[in-house]
Scaffold this motif. Sequence first.
Motif, PDB file in Angstrom:
ATOM      1  N   ASP A 155      -5.229 -39.229  20.206  1.00 43.74           N
ATOM      2  CA  ASP A 155      -5.994 -38.914  21.416  1.00 43.74           C
ATOM      3  C   ASP A 155      -7.376 -39.551  21.427  1.00 43.74           C
ATOM      4  O   ASP A 155      -8.191 -39.267  22.303  1.00 43.74           O
ATOM      5  CB  ASP A 155      -6.135 -37.394  21.551  1.00 43.74           C
ATOM      6  N   GLY A 156      -7.668 -40.392  20.414  1.00 41.86           N
ATOM      7  CA  GLY A 156      -8.957 -41.060  20.361  1.00 41.86           C
ATOM      8  C   GLY A 156      -9.871 -40.479  19.306  1.00 41.86           C
ATOM      9  O   GLY A 156      -9.454 -39.683  18.456  1.00 41.86           O
ATOM     10  N   ALA A 157     -11.169 -40.856  19.341  1.00 41.06           N
ATOM     11  CA  ALA A 157     -12.143 -40.403  18.342  1.00 41.06           C
ATOM     12  C   ALA A 157     -12.409 -38.910  18.501  1.00 41.06           C
ATOM     13  O   ALA A 157     -12.610 -38.413  19.621  1.00 41.06           O
ATOM     14  CB  ALA A 157     -13.436 -41.188  18.488  1.00 41.06           C
ATOM     15  N   ILE A 158     -12.412 -38.180  17.377  1.00 45.64           N
ATOM     16  CA  ILE A 158     -12.625 -36.728  17.422  1.00 45.64           C
ATOM     17  C   ILE A 158     -13.765 -36.272  16.513  1.00 45.64           C
ATOM     18  O   ILE A 158     -14.141 -35.089  16.542  1.00 45.64           O
ATOM     19  CB  ILE A 158     -11.345 -35.979  17.025  1.00 45.64           C
ATOM     20  N   GLY A 159     -14.321 -37.157  15.714  1.00 46.16           N
ATOM     21  CA  GLY A 159     -15.387 -36.752  14.810  1.00 46.16           C
ATOM     22  C   GLY A 159     -15.798 -37.873  13.882  1.00 46.16           C
ATOM     23  O   GLY A 159     -15.370 -39.023  14.057  1.00 46.16           O
ATOM     24  N   THR A 160     -16.603 -37.533  12.887  1.00 50.08           N
ATOM     25  CA  THR A 160     -17.127 -38.546  11.974  1.00 50.08           C
ATOM     26  C   THR A 160     -17.255 -37.986  10.559  1.00 50.08           C
ATOM     27  O   THR A 160     -17.706 -36.854  10.377  1.00 50.08           O
ATOM     28  CB  THR A 160     -18.520 -39.026  12.426  1.00 50.08           C
TER      29      THR A 160
END
Length: 248
Positions: A155-160
């Motif tokens: 679903d794409g970027a969710i955190g780092t």
Amino acid sequence: MDNTTYIALSRITALTHDLEVTTNNLANANTTGFKSSRELFSDYIVKQKDIHGLPGGQTEAYTQDRATYQNHEQGPLRQTGNLTDFAINGEGFFAVQTTQGVRLTRNGQFQRRSDGTIVDINGNPVLDRFQRPIVIPREDDVLSVASDGTISTQDGAIGTFDLMTVDNLNTLQPEGSYLLKPTTRTRVLPHKEIRQGMLESSNVNAITETTRMVEIQRDYDLNFQLVQTESTRRSNAIEKITQDPSSS
């Protein structure tokens, strides 16, 4: 005991601790993210008075065990292919939440719990820069981490993944084989390089540590032999005096 014996015993005490540290290094030669340690010694100089009690006598050097410090040099990176294994290339540490507080580590052998929380090998949650546990949504079955730490799913970027450090690495206190307790304020690294599917090996050089152990043992034996020789000499002298009629 005379001063010679005290000097030898001070050296033996320091060597005993040095041997313990070296043995621990060898025992963790295959521990992921482990950093080797070394003892720091110094000579405590004592100036003796001369026979008349005036300055100008000889000096004696006693060995002092001043501190134990870690070698934070990066260990070799090895490929594992496991999507929840992460290695740091360069400086920095992962932050994890333990029951004793936040700890730093270079061991990126992580797991994903059933609730999606990313944890270390002992189940401690891995933290982001805001000291919040990193959680991957349970329904996401794709996990990709870029070199800058960006975590993405289908679903794409969710955190780092954020890396922490301290201004003086010598202030970090080792806890166990892979955790470090920060005793000063931590800060987030602005630049980082994380490798997914890899782990950092121990930076222990087994050959160097084995050679060091042999040297310590030899030094220990020499000093122990000196103590025994001095003890025998003093015992013989006392026995001779007590048995010599002219000494009374």
